[in-house]
Design an enzyme around this catalytic site. Sequence first.
Site, PDB file in Angstrom:
ATOM      1  N   LYS A 197       0.849  -1.187   0.000  1.00  0.00           N
ATOM      2  CA  LYS A 197       0.000   0.000   0.000  1.00  0.00           C
ATOM      3  C   LYS A 197       0.886   1.239   0.000  1.00  0.00           C
ATOM      4  O   LYS A 197       1.716   1.422   0.905  1.00  0.00           O
ATOM      5  CB  LYS A 197      -0.892  -0.023   1.235  1.00  0.00           C
ATOM      6  CG  LYS A 197      -1.791   1.189   1.367  1.00  0.00           C
ATOM      7  CD  LYS A 197      -2.774   1.023   2.507  1.00  0.00           C
ATOM      8  CE  LYS A 197      -3.610   2.263   2.718  1.00  0.00           C
ATOM      9  NZ  LYS A 197      -4.569   2.111   3.802  1.00  0.00           N
ATOM     10  N   ARG A 219       0.760   9.887   6.259  1.00  0.00           N
ATOM     11  CA  ARG A 219       0.918   8.448   6.455  1.00  0.00           C
ATOM     12  C   ARG A 219       2.246   7.937   5.875  1.00  0.00           C
ATOM     13  O   ARG A 219       2.422   6.741   5.677  1.00  0.00           O
ATOM     14  CB  ARG A 219      -0.247   7.697   5.813  1.00  0.00           C
ATOM     15  CG  ARG A 219      -1.624   8.065   6.341  1.00  0.00           C
ATOM     16  CD  ARG A 219      -2.552   6.873   6.398  1.00  0.00           C
ATOM     17  NE  ARG A 219      -3.966   7.197   6.340  1.00  0.00           N
ATOM     18  CZ  ARG A 219      -4.679   7.741   7.336  1.00  0.00           C
ATOM     19  NH1 ARG A 219      -4.091   8.071   8.466  1.00  0.00           N
ATOM     20  NH2 ARG A 219      -5.968   7.964   7.177  1.00  0.00           N
ATOM     21  N   LYS A 250      -2.221  -1.412  -3.918  1.00  0.00           N
ATOM     22  CA  LYS A 250      -3.116  -0.259  -3.817  1.00  0.00           C
ATOM     23  C   LYS A 250      -2.293   1.010  -3.868  1.00  0.00           C
ATOM     24  O   LYS A 250      -1.298   1.085  -3.138  1.00  0.00           O
ATOM     25  CB  LYS A 250      -3.867  -0.361  -2.487  1.00  0.00           C
ATOM     26  CG  LYS A 250      -4.782   0.782  -2.186  1.00  0.00           C
ATOM     27  CD  LYS A 250      -5.328   0.664  -0.787  1.00  0.00           C
ATOM     28  CE  LYS A 250      -6.127   1.910  -0.503  1.00  0.00           C
ATOM     29  NZ  LYS A 250      -6.254   2.181   0.881  1.00  0.00           N
ATOM     30  N   TYR A 314     -15.064   0.995  -7.008  1.00  0.00           N
ATOM     31  CA  TYR A 314     -16.339   1.671  -6.797  1.00  0.00           C
ATOM     32  C   TYR A 314     -17.207   1.573  -8.055  1.00  0.00           C
ATOM     33  O   TYR A 314     -18.375   1.923  -8.020  1.00  0.00           O
ATOM     34  CB  TYR A 314     -16.097   3.135  -6.400  1.00  0.00           C
ATOM     35  CG  TYR A 314     -15.243   3.242  -5.145  1.00  0.00           C
ATOM     36  CD1 TYR A 314     -15.821   3.090  -3.887  1.00  0.00           C
ATOM     37  CD2 TYR A 314     -13.860   3.436  -5.219  1.00  0.00           C
ATOM     38  CE1 TYR A 314     -15.051   3.147  -2.737  1.00  0.00           C
ATOM     39  CE2 TYR A 314     -13.073   3.500  -4.078  1.00  0.00           C
ATOM     40  CZ  TYR A 314     -13.680   3.351  -2.842  1.00  0.00           C
ATOM     41  OH  TYR A 314     -12.912   3.395  -1.706  1.00  0.00           O
TER      42      TYR A 314
END
Length: 327
Positions: A197, A219, A250, A314
Amino acid sequence: MFPQQRMRRLRGRLIQPFLKEHHLRKTDLVTPLFIDETADCPTPIPTMPGQYRYPLNAIGAAVLRLQEKGIGAVLLFGIPARKDPEASESYNPAGVIQEAVRIIKSVTPGILVFTDVCACEYTDHGHCGIIGEGPCGMDLQNDPSLELIARIAVSHAQAGTDFLAPSCMLDGMVAVIRQALDDEGFQETGIMSYSTKFASALYGPFREAADSGYRFGDRSTYQIHPGNSREAIRESEIDALEGADILMVKPGMFYLDLVASIRELGLPVAVYQVSGEYAMIKAAATNGWIDERSVVMESLICAKRAGADLIITYYAADAAGWLDEEQ
Ligand code: PBG
Ligand code: ZN
């Protein structure tokens, strides 16, 4: 060489469909869903037009509609009514996610349920675990957060989730979750790790959607820098050794080279077409600058070409409808 060699012979209208190397199926698709404890009715997400935050009393019907379209898997994110520094709502047996899993498993038992395991939607500071003073200021504390992550995972397993999807990028997260599950008798509950990620700017719309933006810092001390590929492969290798059943890359489209590399590790690989990818396609399509359906279907088949087994998107419900029309 030309003129003997003519590639276009293989692209004739009749032969072309027989030679497609990759195919998209509904069973490749996973739909992310947001469940909001504070919502009274499905609430549109401004940064992700067409996506909603569902209250618990609407989630059963929403998943039933997805199932009718042929969607077989969902990935759940919870938005709790109460946040605190320790993310205590995240492992509440009657918390928003735990309740959502129970509802979905009773209304649509045939739906495969993945649950995102992280603390950032549940902490008031917005980081993915416990924070504390580090060498360069306040930061996410690795080992103190692991116990929290394991506790969240067990509470999801108790609610009946099929696969846990830890997304916090803590070292050791897969090992502690596997151990905790096995200790509690959840040998059959799987782990789809967000193993590779990146610290991506493409999560922006999601942080609005899940109310998981952070109050300070970023992050980058736990997610991977976008320019690093050897580190990205090691991350997935380590999670495989720690007991992950499915690996993940991701975001999707900027990172498909890593899908191809990580596929070589031998585990199933998921790719997450993230909120920013959705938002970019949606915005350009709404402006009439690109054709939405063609761009979406291209993005999905390219994820398959790169080697993805699962695609979290999505656009899953739309894609399922478009696949029906192609039949
Ligand atoms: C939480 C989490 C994030 C996403 C999935 N799980 C946000 C983040 O790490 O900041 C991003 C999903 C998306 O952008 O669609 N750790
Ligand atoms: Zn998080």
